[in-house]
Design an enzyme around this catalytic site. Structure first.
Site, PDB file in Angstrom:
ATOM      1  N   GLU A  83      12.951   7.659  -7.858  1.00 46.25           N
ATOM      2  CA  GLU A  83      13.141   6.463  -8.698  1.00 46.25           C
ATOM      3  C   GLU A  83      14.135   6.682  -9.830  1.00 46.25           C
ATOM      4  O   GLU A  83      14.966   5.816 -10.118  1.00 46.25           O
ATOM      5  CB  GLU A  83      11.802   5.974  -9.253  1.00 46.25           C
ATOM      6  CG  GLU A  83      10.896   5.280  -8.232  1.00 46.25           C
ATOM      7  CD  GLU A  83      10.086   6.236  -7.382  1.00 46.25           C
ATOM      8  OE1 GLU A  83      10.209   7.472  -7.568  1.00 46.25           O
ATOM      9  OE2 GLU A  83       9.316   5.762  -6.514  1.00 46.25           O
ATOM     10  N   HIS A 114      -1.750   3.091  -9.819  1.00 44.71           N
ATOM     11  CA  HIS A 114      -0.999   2.070  -9.092  1.00 44.71           C
ATOM     12  C   HIS A 114      -1.230   0.655  -9.615  1.00 44.71           C
ATOM     13  O   HIS A 114      -0.933  -0.314  -8.928  1.00 44.71           O
ATOM     14  CB  HIS A 114      -1.367   2.108  -7.601  1.00 44.71           C
ATOM     15  CG  HIS A 114      -0.748   3.243  -6.854  1.00 44.71           C
ATOM     16  ND1 HIS A 114      -0.952   4.566  -7.199  1.00 44.71           N
ATOM     17  CD2 HIS A 114       0.078   3.272  -5.778  1.00 44.71           C
ATOM     18  CE1 HIS A 114      -0.292   5.340  -6.361  1.00 44.71           C
ATOM     19  NE2 HIS A 114       0.351   4.582  -5.490  1.00 44.71           N
TER      20      HIS A 114
END
Ligand SMILES: Cc1ncc(C[n+]2csc(CCOP(=O)(O)OP(=O)(O)O)c2C)c(N)n1
Ligand SMILES: [Mg+2]
Lengths: 325, 381
Positions: A60, A129
């Protein structure tokens, strides 16, 4: 109008903008061959080819930083984060580089990047998450933050985001991906920073955004039917820029406010709203500003309990009854 | 019971501190023959006398500019950090002298040399240090954040290693837009251990991005020598990514040019990324705030200053070539000092930005109200 899902609405926005502007590219983990972890980008690779729809490694910081660098030279990357929760490993790129480069260069550079992906709890995936970082993101001058609740808004706002010359962070919701809504045919653009009154009412203003709009509308229907309370639901749609005027106009009318958000309460979007409402509509308030947020702990896994940790129609109902007492 | 918990710890867990810098032994992963004399490399042989003198002049201007900025710092005209490039001039000048119209540069906070090497004027650079509105970033960036997109210079970045993915992005854009160009992404020897750097290495190699990662190895990251921070040969990490790599002597501007030219050609013609490690040395502390008396010896610094100084060496070379005379060299030096003094005067005489300027240059849209499409508040109280 056509009745499509929130997921399809986002896909259509991407496809239309890819079609319109050759500088637009879509990059992210699994966006191509896999069709997207949540199938948002399904079919785009076949249509636009691997130069425009790029599968990235799990990297990322690397690929988002790369997108930021490319945007400085006029490419308009739309980067998918499989979950916004993963923004933390790219924090430096997102919030040092994208947010600051214009300022530090004295306005010489702009960074027309969009970073999009889901940011929500409620799917039993635990604390790593389930982050909702809109407050963290919006704390950084230089960035724009969008959280659409409906298919039509998702489409119209994403198209505007892609055309925007500032970095725009677009926070979707895995639970909403399957929700259907009417979306206008043809070119459909919604300006960033424009709130939408999703339900008109007179007794209480609920200021909210994202999936909590749906909870608030569900609660409002019950409040109307069972308690004869008329609720106005203001959907912010964009967190920054913020359409505070629409909020204030509603408060002026109802004189009571409940803020509903899927955020942890400390220094949340709601904290900012509460400050602004008391500062700018103090004389219009008949009572304290109320707030309903996620219960203040990391996201719990346990499925039935997670429902209770997050705002839900029952919790909104209870909070609304408190607010009009 | 988990016996592994009781495993004896090695007694020598950490390497002993070393006070001597490692010197780069020159190696390269490609087989192209190296000219014995870098002056004869085609890219240098093609230089006119005037171009050679220009390379020399740019190095001198960087040095004099920085010395003048140091005096201004000592005179409390400059706030924050000031990371001087003195000793490393041949690296930026050598690399940036090779730039074509679609080549781009990005670096870290030790960014004055690159700025001058890409052609930025001294006045706005000095004014930026003084925090003035006439600065290259209008006084909003400071020493670590110089930018000149019109000269393909993308900063000036304060977070160690954070600029390297952006460098890969510049290369991505060049390639995506079908241009024949490359990005040179500079970093220090300390930056090579950052995760973002390795992510960028992988992306560059995986996608064949025309980027050259230039490690300016000055032996130290702040007060930590290379031996105490990095395992292995820095450029050789390229092999893990199947990338070309090379090393060269950063005190010789000809060698820098000859080496970088080869890798730039690979980038231009084949979209081949590479890592090039350039051996160099900084004479001053990490920043002006570093008293520079804890991690290296005076003798080491003197050795570089006296025997490996890039400007002195190049001056000698050009004198020997008959391209430069002592008198011209002295004149160039004099002019560089005068230009730097003039930049300081310019900075001194310039106005500071106003409080109203604090909120400009934040959003493109706020700066272009006629073209604004969004609504709502962008700024908050
Ligand atoms: C992420 C991050 N960590 C630490 C620092 C503080 N810091 C600034 S420069 C520096 C040393 C970097 O050394 P090197 O990469 O060798 O570059 P040089 O200063 O030698 O040019 C450190 C530790 C920083 N700016 N950013
Ligand atoms: Mg170093």
């Amino acid at each position: 109008m056509s009745l499509i899902t929130y997921r399809e609405a986002i896909r259509h926005a991407l496809a239309e903008e890819l079609e319109r502007d050759a500088n637009v590219v879509v990059l992210g983990e699994e966006v191509g061959q896999f069709h997207g972890a949540y199938k948002v980008t399904e079919g785009l690779l076949a249509k636009f080819g691997p130069n425009r729809i790029v599968d990235t490694p799990i990297s990322e910081a690397g690929f988002i930083g790369m997108g930021i660098g490319a945007s400085m030279l006029g490419v308009r990357p739309v980067m998918e984060l499989m979950f916004w929760s993963f923004y933390s490993v790219a924090f430096d790129q997102i919030l040092n580089n994208a947010a600051n480069v214009r300022y530090m260069s004295g306005g010489q550079i702009c960074c027309p990047i969009v970073i999009r992906g889901p940011a929500n709890g409620g799917t039993n995936v635990g604390a790593t998450h389930s982050h909702t970082p809109e407050n963290v993101l919006a704390n950084h001058p230089g960035v724009k933050v969008v959280v659409p609740a409906t298919a039509a808004d998702a489409k119209g706002l994403l198209k505007s985001a892609i055309r925007d010359n500032d970095p725009v962070f677009f926070l979707e919701n895995t639970i909403l991906y399957g929700e259907k809504g009417e979306v206008p045919e043809g070119e459909h653009l919604i300006p960033l920073g424009k709130a939408d009154v999703k339900r008109v009412g007179t007794d209480l203003t609920i200021v909210t955004y994202g999936r909590c709009v749906l909870h608030s509308l569900a609660a409002a229907a019950i409040l109307e039917k069972e308690h004869d309370i008329s609720v106005e639901v203001v959907d912010l749609r964009t967190i920054r820029p913020l359409d505070i005027d629409t909020v204030l106009a509603s408060v002026k009318k109802t004189n009571r406010v409940l803020i509903v958000e899927e955020q942890k309460p400390f220094a949340s979007v709601g904290s900012q709203l509460a400050f602004m409402i008391q500062r700018e509509a103090f004389d219009d308030l008949d009572g304290p500003i109320h707030r309903l947020a996620t219960i203040d702990a990391p996201a719990i896994y346990s499925p039935p309990v997670e429902v209770e940790q997050l705002p839900n129609p029952q919790r909104v109902l209870k909070a609304a009854l408190e607010a009009v007492k | 019971m988990n016996r592994a918990c009781f495993r004896a710890l090695p007694t020598k867990t950490f390497p002993l501190p070393t006070f001597k810098r490692l010197t780069v032994t020159k190696k390269t992963s490609t087989t192209a023959e190296k000219p014995v004399n870098f002056a004869q490399a085609p890219i240098n042989a093609a230089l006119t006398a005037a171009q050679k003198v220009d390379l020399f002049r740019t190095m001198v201007r960087i040095r004099r500019f920085e010395e003048r900025s140091l005096r201004a710092y000592q005179g409390k005209k400059i706030g924050g950090f000031l990371h001087l490039y003195i000793g490393q001039e041949a690296v930026a000048v050598g690399c940036c002298s090779l730039m074509g119209k679609d080549d781009h540069v990005i670096t870290a906070y030790r960014d004055h040399g690159h700025a001058i090497a890409v052609g930025m004027e001294l006045n706005p650079l000095m004014a930026e240090l003084y925090g003035k509105a006439t600065g290259c970033s209008k006084g909003k960036g400071g020493s670590m954040h110089y930018f000149a997109p019109d000269k393909n210079y993308w900063g000036g970045h304060g977070i160690v290693g954070g600029q390297i993915p952006l460098g890969a992005g510049l290369a991505y854009a060049v390639k995506y837009q079908g241009k024949k160009g490359a990005a040179m992404a500079f970093m220090g020897d300390g930056a090579v251990n950052q995760g973002a750097v390795h992510e960028a290495y992988n992306l560059a190699a995986l996608w064949k991005l025309p980027v050259i990662f230039v490690i300016e190895n000055n032996g130290y990251s702040m007060g930590t020598s290379q031996a105490r921070s990095s395992a292995g040969t820095l450029a050789k990490r390229a092999e893990g990514y199947d990338m070309a790599w090379g090393q060269c002597n950063g005190a010789d501007v000809y060698e820098v040019r000859a080496t970088m030219d080869r890798f730039l050609k690979l980038a231009h013609e084949k979209h081949e990324p590479a890592i090039v490690e350039i051996d160099t040395y900084r004479y001053r502390g990490h920043s002006v705030a570093d008293p520079d008396n804890t991690y290296r010896t005076k003798a080491e610094i003197e050795e570089y200053r006296n025997n490996k100084d890039p400007i002195q060496l190049f001056q000698k070379t050009l004198l020997a070539e008959g391209v430069l005379t002592e008198a011209t060299a002295a004149k160039i030096d004099e002019e560089a000092r005068a230009e730097s003094d003039h930049a300081a005067d310019f900075a001194e005489a310039s106005p500071f930005p106003t409080a109203a300027d604090i909120q400009t240059d934040v959003y493109w849209e706020a700066d272009h109200p006629a073209e604004r499409k969004s609504q709502g508040r962008l700024f908050f109280e």
